[in-house]
Design an enzyme around this catalytic site. Structure first.
Site, PDB file in Angstrom:
ATOM      1  N   CYS A  50       0.821  -1.210   0.000  1.00  0.00           N
ATOM      2  CA  CYS A  50       0.000   0.000   0.000  1.00  0.00           C
ATOM      3  C   CYS A  50       0.858   1.266   0.000  1.00  0.00           C
ATOM      4  O   CYS A  50       0.409   2.329  -0.426  1.00  0.00           O
ATOM      5  CB  CYS A  50      -0.943   0.009   1.203  1.00  0.00           C
ATOM      6  N   HIS A  97      19.328   0.062  -1.169  1.00  0.00           N
ATOM      7  CA  HIS A  97      17.918   0.422  -1.006  1.00  0.00           C
ATOM      8  C   HIS A  97      17.087  -0.800  -0.619  1.00  0.00           C
ATOM      9  O   HIS A  97      16.243  -0.728   0.286  1.00  0.00           O
ATOM     10  CB  HIS A  97      17.386   1.023  -2.307  1.00  0.00           C
TER      11      HIS A  97
END
Length: 446
Positions: A50, A97
């Site tokens: 989300c 990352h």
């Protein structure tokens, strides 16, 4: 060959854009199938939650494949597309990352545990789809391992940084185990709901809820396998509760000292009654602390806990980043040989092909050899081959990732004629030094 991550998250794009990139499991499978059929990308993993959608890729020829990928991104975003919503990282920055994401250091709520499971699920889905190989199998397994390590080596996942979670943590300090606790929540608003959720997450089997609107109390109780109590009866239940958490909008105290003192005469438990007042204005008369076996925390107490935990969580995050850099160094060492792996494989295969051909020719000239004798000669020839290859392999492995890599690769290829056009896999001489092909973080380029 190049490592790439292309994505957007809660820091770069509003929810109305992110929701367009929140892909279902079936849609992810379809997208992965497209990459499996592509000649431009050899590996792909798609993480979609989300708060973020990130596509991790191993690009064979980045310039050829990225233009089509950018067009697909624009098409999905539609009129809402803006370059600054997206970011692209390559090489070691891409790996860093991923490790930050898996460790929840890049999450909306730092320390939350759901993202690690989501990264793991995304990787497993890609493996099932056949879009991972040596590189991503190695990198994603390391990311999952790093995420687990940071959760065990630091307290980043266990420090409350919201008032509702701090309220539950304070209650647990006094009561301990919540699995047998009698808990009453007064109020049925958003804060009460968040607190109830934290209580159940920490082991509370159920809760009692009271509110001036009995219907609202029933609605909240139903969400958490609880029971509703009428507001004019709550003090009778509170007197034998272990924990009372109150968050109403009342303009006056709803728990007064004298009324509570009278009710406590009927208390059957020897343990303290913990009152947690997260309402402003306050719901609980501060003078109740004068009563025996009553512990009161108010919003200021909770805010102090939150502020302290935020500082400690920041310290944990710095520790976690150091652990990530250590794991990147380990991963870099593990992957270092991959840049020379095609040459090493071709050298081994050529030597093994020649060995088998010579041994087979010898066996045809010596039909009197027994099976056992043939086996011994076979083993001896393999050992000789590995002896001959040992030094070249060691030197190639040592040169991988250094300034000497290209020179060593060219020398080995020429010396053993590995560039012969009659050899299989002539395209293996592509540039495999993906690690140092980095671009800094930034928006999606056109």
């Amino acid at each position: 060959m190049q490592l790439i991550v292309l994505g957007l998250n809660h820091k770069t794009a509003p929810v109305e854009v992110r929701e367009k990139f929140n892909f279902s499991r079936s849609r992810i499978k379809h997208i992965l199938r497209l990459f499996r059929e592509s000649d431009d990308f050899s590996e792909a993993v798609l993480v979609s939650t989300c708060n973020r959608t990130e596509l991790y890729l191993v690009a064979q020829e980045p310039e050829d494949g990225m233009a089509a990928l950018h067009e697909a991104v624009k098409r999905i975003a539609g009129k809402a597309f803006k370059q600054e919503y997206f970011y692209m990282l390559t090489g070691a920055n891409c790996v860093r990352h991923l490790l930050l994401v898996a460790s929840s250091l890049d999450s909306l709520i730092v320390g939350e545990g759901q993202i690690l499971s989501q990264v793991k699920d995304a990787y497993h889905l890609a493996r099932m789809a056949g879009t991972t190989s040596t590189l991503f199998n190695t990198i994603f397994n390391q990311a999952i391992s790093t995420g687990k390590k940071i959760r065990t080596r630091t307290q980043i996942a266990y420090r409350s940084v919201s008032v509702s979670s701090a309220a539950v943590d304070l209650a647990m300090k006094v009561v301990g185990d919540l699995t047998q606790a009698d808990i009453l929540v007064i109020g049925a608003g958003k804060m009460s709901e968040l607190t109830a959720r934290h209580l159940l997450d920490k082991g509370a089997p159920s809760i009692f809820v009271t509110n001036r609107s009995f219907d609202h109390a029933q609605e909240l109780a139903a969400k958490f396998n609880g029971s509703a109590i009428r507001f004019d009866e709550f003090i009778d239940h509170a007197v034998n509760a272990d924990i009372v958490i109150t968050s109403t909008g009342a303009p006056h105290y709803i728990i007064q000292r004298d009324r509570l003192a009278l009710a406590l005469e009927e208390r059957q438990k020897a343990t303290p009654l913990v009152l947690i007042d997260i309402a402003v204005p306050r719901d609980v008369d501060p003078e109740v602390t004068e009563l025996k076996n009553v512990v009161l925390y108010n919003i200021d107490d909770l805010q102090n806990v939150v502020d302290t935990n935020k500082e400690l969580r920041n310290q944990d995050a710095e520790t976690a980043k150091l652990l990530i850099e250590e794991d990147i160094d380990v991963l870099k060492e593990r992957l270092r040989y991959l840049s020379l792996r095609p040459v090493m494989v071709r050298l081994h295969d050529k030597m093994d092909f020649l060995r088998e051909r010579i041994v087979s020719k010898a066996f045809r000239k010596m039909p009197e050899l027994t099976e056992d004798q043939q086996h011994k000669i076979e083993v001896m020839s393999e050992r000789l081959m590995y002896k001959f290859l040992r030094d070249p392999m060691i030197n190639m492995n040592a040169a991988a990732g250094t300034d000497d890599e290209e020179h060593i690769k060219n020398c080995i290829s020429r010396l053993f004629m590995l560039d012969d056009k009659d050899e299989e896999n002539p395209d293996d001489e592509k540039n495999y030094n993906y690690w140092n092909q980095e671009k800094s973080a930034g928006p999606l380029a056109e």
